[in-house]
Every structure is written in C-alpha cells, then in structure tokens.
Design a protein around this motif. Sequence first.
Motif: not given
Length: 119
Positions: A42-62
Amino acid sequence: MAIHTDDLISCPARITLDAAQLAFFNELPVDAPSVQTELSCELEQGHEGSHAALGQQADTTMWWIQWTLSASEINPFTWCPVKQQPGVPDRDDLECTLFAGHSGKHSSTRRSWHSEEAA
C-alpha cells in the motif's frame, strides 16, 4: 501537515500470506471481513524499506504485514496522523490511510498517493 492531491503510482509488490499469518489474523477479536490471502503493498512505488499491507484492524490498532524478499512479519501500528483537511471529524477520504511512521508519501482511502505539505 496536509495531504496533497497529485496522483502517484502505488508499489506493485504482492505477498501471499502463509497459514500461520492467516491464523494470527483470524484469531484477532474483531468483527471484520475475512483476511485476504494475497495482499498488495500500500506504499508508493519506489518507497524505501520493506513493503507493507494492512492485514486487519482491531480497535485502534492496525495489524500490518511487512515484507522483503527474504522475510515477513506482522506488526501493530496506529493511523498516520496526517490530515487532508484539518478539523474535519470524518476520517473517510480526509486522512492518510497508512500507519504512523510509514515511508514515502501519504495516501487517502482512494488509494491515490499524495505528497506531504505543511498545513
């Protein structure tokens, strides 16, 4: 800071969750849709570091899955605090939908990638 509206391209990286990762997400105490087995970065193309995607949201924690070519992990985060229109109470399309401290530019719920500007 505010979200800017110039469209950018999202990262094309994808990950297929393994059985242990799916079990972790499915055991969270949350009424949410089933977790998808394949997620896109879900990050922009060419971002630094690891890739990331939201798996699940529980209350205020993603719970985000983060991965590289050699490893993956699930990490808890809170929402990115950057807003498109400060003072608007509804978060839909108005705030960055990524996690606090993410690399690269900010994103709205429309999955358009935006650059950061001073408010």
